[in-house]
Design a protein around this motif. Sequence first.
Motif, PDB file in Angstrom:
ATOM      1  N   ALA A   1       0.830  -1.206   0.000  1.00  0.00           N
ATOM      2  CA  ALA A   1       0.000   0.000   0.000  1.00  0.00           C
ATOM      3  C   ALA A   1       0.868   1.262   0.000  1.00  0.00           C
ATOM      4  CB  ALA A   1      -0.932  -0.001   1.210  1.00  0.00           C
ATOM      5  N   ARG A   2       1.966   1.265   0.771  1.00  0.00           N
ATOM      6  CA  ARG A   2       2.866   2.423   0.802  1.00  0.00           C
ATOM      7  C   ARG A   2       3.651   2.552  -0.493  1.00  0.00           C
ATOM      8  NH1 ARG A   2       4.482   0.104   5.571  1.00  0.00           N
ATOM      9  NH2 ARG A   2       6.585  -0.262   4.777  1.00  0.00           N
ATOM     10  N   TRP A   3       4.188   1.445  -0.978  1.00  0.00           N
ATOM     11  CA  TRP A   3       5.126   1.476  -2.097  1.00  0.00           C
ATOM     12  C   TRP A   3       4.461   1.703  -3.448  1.00  0.00           C
ATOM     13  CZ3 TRP A   3       8.477  -3.380  -0.600  1.00  0.00           C
ATOM     14  CH2 TRP A   3       9.186  -3.094   0.581  1.00  0.00           C
ATOM     15  N   THR A   4       3.220   1.295  -3.632  1.00  0.00           N
ATOM     16  CA  THR A   4       2.594   1.469  -4.948  1.00  0.00           C
ATOM     17  C   THR A   4       2.410   2.941  -5.304  1.00  0.00           C
ATOM     18  OG1 THR A   4       0.387   1.162  -3.997  1.00  0.00           O
ATOM     19  CG2 THR A   4       1.404  -0.760  -5.068  1.00  0.00           C
ATOM     20  N   GLY A   5       2.397   3.804  -4.329  1.00  0.00           N
ATOM     21  CA  GLY A   5       2.303   5.236  -4.596  1.00  0.00           C
ATOM     22  C   GLY A   5       3.570   5.820  -5.186  1.00  0.00           C
ATOM     23  N   ARG A   6       4.627   5.041  -5.251  1.00  0.00           N
ATOM     24  CA  ARG A   6       5.923   5.522  -5.733  1.00  0.00           C
ATOM     25  C   ARG A   6       6.240   5.068  -7.154  1.00  0.00           C
ATOM     26  NH1 ARG A   6       8.869   3.691  -0.170  1.00  0.00           N
ATOM     27  NH2 ARG A   6       7.634   5.005   1.192  1.00  0.00           N
ATOM     28  N   HIS A   7       5.250   4.532  -7.858  1.00  0.00           N
ATOM     29  CA  HIS A   7       5.492   4.055  -9.226  1.00  0.00           C
ATOM     30  C   HIS A   7       6.015   5.166 -10.116  1.00  0.00           C
ATOM     31  CE1 HIS A   7       3.895   0.086  -8.782  1.00  0.00           C
ATOM     32  NE2 HIS A   7       2.685   0.518  -8.447  1.00  0.00           N
TER      33      HIS A   7
END
Length: 94
Positions: free
Chosen positions: A20-26
Amino acid sequence: MIDHGPWTGDDERHNDACHARWTGRHNRRTGQDGYADAWHDEQCGGCRYWIALQGTIGQDYGACTHARSAFDGRVRFEHDGCAEFTEREDGSFG
Protein backbone atom coordinates in the motif's frame (compact mmCIF):
# COMPACT_ATOMS: atom_id res chain seq x y z
CA MET A 1 13.16 -12.48 24.34
CA ILE A 2 11.94 -15.28 22.06
CA ASP A 3 14.15 -16.12 19.10
CA HIS A 4 11.86 -16.42 16.08
CA GLY A 5 14.72 -17.07 13.68
CA PRO A 6 15.56 -14.91 10.69
CA TRP A 7 12.92 -12.67 9.14
CA THR A 8 11.47 -14.42 6.09
CA GLY A 9 9.29 -11.65 4.69
CA ASP A 10 6.22 -13.90 4.86
CA ASP A 11 4.01 -11.75 7.10
CA GLU A 12 0.87 -11.05 5.06
CA ARG A 13 -0.23 -7.99 7.07
CA HIS A 14 3.23 -6.47 6.89
CA ASN A 15 3.53 -7.19 3.15
CA ASP A 16 0.09 -5.70 2.42
CA ALA A 17 1.05 -2.55 4.33
CA CYS A 18 4.32 -2.30 2.37
CA HIS A 19 2.47 -2.75 -0.91
CA ALA A 20 0.00 0.00 0.00
CA ARG A 21 2.87 2.42 0.80
CA TRP A 22 5.13 1.48 -2.10
CA THR A 23 2.59 1.47 -4.95
CA GLY A 24 2.30 5.24 -4.60
CA ARG A 25 5.92 5.52 -5.73
CA HIS A 26 5.49 4.05 -9.23
CA ASN A 27 7.44 5.70 -12.00
CA ARG A 28 5.00 4.50 -14.67
CA ARG A 29 1.26 3.98 -14.34
CA THR A 30 -0.73 2.42 -17.17
CA GLY A 31 -3.49 5.02 -16.84
CA GLN A 32 -1.25 8.09 -16.88
CA ASP A 33 -1.11 10.54 -19.76
CA GLY A 34 1.77 9.74 -22.06
CA TYR A 35 2.05 6.08 -21.06
CA ALA A 36 3.90 4.39 -23.94
CA ASP A 37 2.66 0.98 -25.14
CA ALA A 38 6.30 -0.17 -25.38
CA TRP A 39 6.61 0.18 -21.60
CA HIS A 40 4.31 -2.80 -21.13
CA ASP A 41 7.18 -5.07 -22.21
CA GLU A 42 9.82 -3.05 -20.34
CA GLN A 43 8.83 -3.73 -16.74
CA CYS A 44 11.28 -4.06 -13.86
CA GLY A 45 10.45 -7.75 -13.35
CA GLY A 46 11.85 -8.50 -16.81
CA CYS A 47 15.01 -6.41 -16.43
CA ARG A 48 18.30 -8.25 -16.02
CA TYR A 49 19.22 -5.84 -13.19
CA TRP A 50 16.10 -6.46 -11.07
CA ILE A 51 16.66 -8.86 -8.16
CA ALA A 52 13.59 -10.22 -6.36
CA LEU A 53 13.34 -9.82 -2.59
CA GLN A 54 13.14 -12.93 -0.43
CA GLY A 55 9.87 -14.36 0.86
CA THR A 56 6.38 -13.74 -0.43
CA ILE A 57 6.99 -10.01 -0.84
CA GLY A 58 9.61 -10.99 -3.43
CA GLN A 59 6.82 -12.23 -5.69
CA ASP A 60 6.07 -8.57 -6.47
CA TYR A 61 9.08 -6.54 -5.33
CA GLY A 62 12.80 -6.49 -5.94
CA ALA A 63 15.85 -4.24 -5.89
CA CYS A 64 17.12 -2.35 -8.91
CA THR A 65 20.85 -2.90 -9.39
CA HIS A 66 21.34 -1.00 -12.65
CA ALA A 67 24.10 1.60 -12.13
CA ARG A 68 22.65 3.90 -14.82
CA SER A 69 19.07 3.79 -13.49
CA ALA A 70 17.64 6.55 -11.33
CA PHE A 71 16.26 3.68 -9.19
CA ASP A 72 19.59 1.91 -8.54
CA GLY A 73 19.54 0.59 -4.97
CA ARG A 74 15.79 1.08 -4.53
CA VAL A 75 12.99 -1.42 -4.07
CA ARG A 76 10.78 -1.49 -7.17
CA PHE A 77 7.42 -3.08 -8.02
CA GLU A 78 7.88 -5.73 -10.71
CA HIS A 79 5.44 -3.98 -13.06
CA ASP A 80 7.13 -0.58 -12.85
CA GLY A 81 9.95 0.42 -15.19
CA CYS A 82 12.50 3.01 -16.23
CA ALA A 83 14.43 4.28 -19.25
CA GLU A 84 17.37 1.96 -18.49
CA PHE A 85 15.39 -1.29 -18.88
CA THR A 86 17.65 -4.09 -20.11
CA GLU A 87 15.88 -7.27 -21.19
CA ARG A 88 17.03 -10.56 -19.65
CA GLU A 89 18.80 -12.84 -22.09
CA ASP A 90 16.53 -15.75 -21.20
CA GLY A 91 13.35 -13.64 -21.44
CA SER A 92 12.24 -14.58 -17.91
CA PHE A 93 10.14 -12.34 -15.66
CA GLY A 94 10.07 -11.91 -11.89
